[in-house]
Design an enzyme around this catalytic site. Structure first.
Site, mmCIF file in Angstrom:
data_model
loop_
_atom_site.group_PDB
_atom_site.id
_atom_site.type_symbol
_atom_site.label_atom_id
_atom_site.label_comp_id
_atom_site.label_asym_id
_atom_site.label_seq_id
_atom_site.Cartn_x
_atom_site.Cartn_y
_atom_site.Cartn_z
ATOM 1 N N ARG A 13 0.856 -0.840 -0.362
ATOM 2 C CA ARG A 13 -0.353 0.473 -0.354
ATOM 3 C C ARG A 13 1.083 1.436 0.029
ATOM 4 O O ARG A 13 0.549 2.358 -0.051
ATOM 5 C CB ARG A 13 -0.886 -0.166 1.251
ATOM 6 C CG ARG A 13 -1.801 1.478 1.035
ATOM 7 C CD ARG A 13 -2.743 1.205 1.917
ATOM 8 N NE ARG A 13 -2.900 0.673 3.626
ATOM 9 C CZ ARG A 13 -2.183 1.027 4.259
ATOM 10 N NH1 ARG A 13 -1.270 1.718 4.364
ATOM 11 N NH2 ARG A 13 -2.324 -0.379 5.288
ATOM 12 N N TYR B 140 -16.187 17.614 -15.776
ATOM 13 C CA TYR B 140 -16.832 15.394 -15.912
ATOM 14 C C TYR B 140 -18.124 15.564 -14.868
ATOM 15 O O TYR B 140 -17.863 16.120 -14.056
ATOM 16 C CB TYR B 140 -15.421 15.038 -16.086
ATOM 17 C CG TYR B 140 -15.377 13.201 -15.350
ATOM 18 C CD1 TYR B 140 -15.690 13.104 -16.609
ATOM 19 C CD2 TYR B 140 -14.968 12.781 -14.329
ATOM 20 C CE1 TYR B 140 -16.167 11.785 -15.840
ATOM 21 C CE2 TYR B 140 -15.545 12.103 -13.968
ATOM 22 C CZ TYR B 140 -15.541 10.947 -15.408
ATOM 23 O OH TYR B 140 -15.845 9.519 -15.297
ATOM 24 N N ASP C 279 -6.866 18.680 -14.492
ATOM 25 C CA ASP C 279 -7.487 17.532 -14.610
ATOM 26 C C ASP C 279 -7.318 17.571 -16.199
ATOM 27 O O ASP C 279 -7.451 18.356 -17.301
ATOM 28 C CB ASP C 279 -8.840 17.094 -14.922
ATOM 29 C CG ASP C 279 -9.685 16.056 -14.694
ATOM 30 O OD1 ASP C 279 -9.096 15.342 -16.425
ATOM 31 O OD2 ASP C 279 -10.030 15.618 -14.662
ATOM 32 N N LYS D 222 -8.557 6.824 -19.428
ATOM 33 C CA LYS D 222 -8.255 7.057 -21.146
ATOM 34 C C LYS D 222 -6.606 7.403 -21.950
ATOM 35 O O LYS D 222 -6.668 6.179 -21.937
ATOM 36 C CB LYS D 222 -8.495 8.674 -20.359
ATOM 37 C CG LYS D 222 -9.759 8.946 -19.948
ATOM 38 C CD LYS D 222 -11.038 8.247 -20.462
ATOM 39 C CE LYS D 222 -12.125 7.813 -18.892
ATOM 40 N NZ LYS D 222 -12.080 8.849 -17.946
#
Ligand SMILES: *Cc1c(COP(=O)(O)O)cnc(C)c1O
Length: 381
Positions: free
Chosen positions: A50, A103, A176, A201
């Site tokens: 982690r 978004y 972003d 993406k």
């Protein structure tokens, strides 16, 4: 020596494996690491995956390099990256400005998750710097959240201008950069404090993995974000990190082809009798064209357009396409088509972020351009 984008994408963080010489970082499917005596960590200081995992580290270093930052962090999704960032930098009572066509998932995160937690927000048209200045609440606006180009209307915001406003007010400028990708646009160099990606993406690029990233050029902020990444735990797993790294290597060549094909699609659409409006920052009449030309290398692979005949006609075009796959998401090698009003942006209905009902969004892929054009022609006939 300053290396070029493609060189960094292929090599940054990806030295041959010291033990075997493997030329790509292996998938370290492991949770914990043997210590040589209590606290005696081996090379790299790995103790628990982690906190850090070598495959993820390779991706994080590569992401930092291609965005021109000093610290990159890889997450399980774009929204996990956003949530970690916002909970690291905002406190209850803080205020955030977001794009008035953000978004949908980002809007939902603010409206449904961070709102009840005490962070307020206002949607503003980020293309209008005066409107942004007027919407800033001195003392409480902590973040200006930017998307450029936006989804699905391809609005463009002036990153350098917004950085100035944010910094005058002691706020952070977050960009972003999912739609442009680091190949087309480098927000940190324009003054942004943090870059966010849905690596699902263009960075991943093959519609085979969900992931997110944060990149910053500030060592302090990078430490804080890394602390929260570990404390909150929404990390990218080693296989996802490996797939994303594999995609990143070809980002430059893919983006060139996405842009080539999108330009041809735009040429077709602007002269098509059934198309009433085309949204693409590369069009000289696009209101953000000059800003986009200044801050982007090219104009990207996303194109939206409105269809004569309203919502039913737009839905019909989506249904008739064959090479274009009807589906959400974007940025993969395959062309995708969707109806934002009923699909990606259905949750924005009735909000200030509602999109036109006759809108169709394309993620133009890297297939043979003649096949792409033929399919669109058929779908519009
Ligand atoms: C998809 C997307 C996100 C969210 O990323 P996920 O990987 O789906 O969590 C954020 N911003 C933009 C612009 C996106 O397209």
């Amino acid at each position: 020596m300053n290396q070029g984008f493609e060189t960094l994408a292929v090599h940054a963080g990806q030295e041959a494996d010291p033990h075997t010489g493997a030329v790509v970082p292996p998938i370290y499917a492991v949770s914990t690491y043997k210590q040589d005596g209590v606290g005696g960590l081996r090379a790299g200081g790995y103790e628990y995956s982690r906190s850090a995992n070598p495959t993820r580290t390779a991706l994080e270093e590569a992401l930092a390099a291609v965005e021109g930052g000093t610290r990159g962090l890889a997450f399980a999704s774009g929204l996990a990256a956003e949530d970690t960032l916002l909970r690291a930098v905002c406190r209850p009572g803080d205020h955030v400005l977001i794009p008035d066509d953000a978004y949908g998932g980002t809007y939902r995160l603010f409206a449904r998750v961070l709102g009840p937690w005490g962070v307020s927000f206002d949607p503003v048209p980020l293309g209008d710097l005066d409107a942004v200045r007027a919407a800033v609440r001195s003392g409480s606006t902590r973040v200006i959240w930017v998307e450029t180009p936006t989804n699905p209307l391809l609005n463009v915001a002036d990153i350098a201008g917004l950085a100035q406003i944010a910094h005058d007010e002691g706020a952070l400028l977050v960009v972003d950069n999912t739609f442009a990708s680091p190949y087309l646009q480098q927000p940190l160099a324009l003054g942004a404090d943090v870059v966010v990606h849905s690596t699902t993406k263009y960075v991943g690029g093959h519609s085979d993995v969900v992931g997110g990233a944060l990149v910053t050029g500030s060592a302090d902020l990078g430490e804080r974000l890394a602390y929260h990444q570990n404390a909150m735990g929404p990390v990218a797993g080693p296989f996802d990190a490996w797939l994303t790294l594999r995609g990143l290597k070809t980002l430059g060549v893919r983006m060139e082809r996405h842009c080539d094909n999108a330009e041809r699609v735009v040429d077709l659409l602007v002269s098509h009798p059934r198309v009433t409006q085309v949204f693409y920052p590369g069009l000289p009449e696009h209101p953000g064209h000059e800003v986009a030309a200044k801050q982007m290398r090219r104009f990207g692979g996303m194109v939206s357009f409105r269809v004569a005949g309203g919502e039913e006609a737009a839905v019909e075009v989506c249904a008739r396409a064959r090479l274009f796959t009807l589906g959400e998401s974007l940025g993969g090698v395959e062309s995708l088509i969707e109806h934002p009003g009923r699909m990606t942006h259905a949750s924005a209905a009735g909000s200030p972020l509602e999109v036109p009902a006759d809108l169709v969004r394309l993620s133009v892929g890297i297939e043979t351009v003649d096949d792409i054009l033929a399919d669109l022609t058929e779908a519009l006939s």
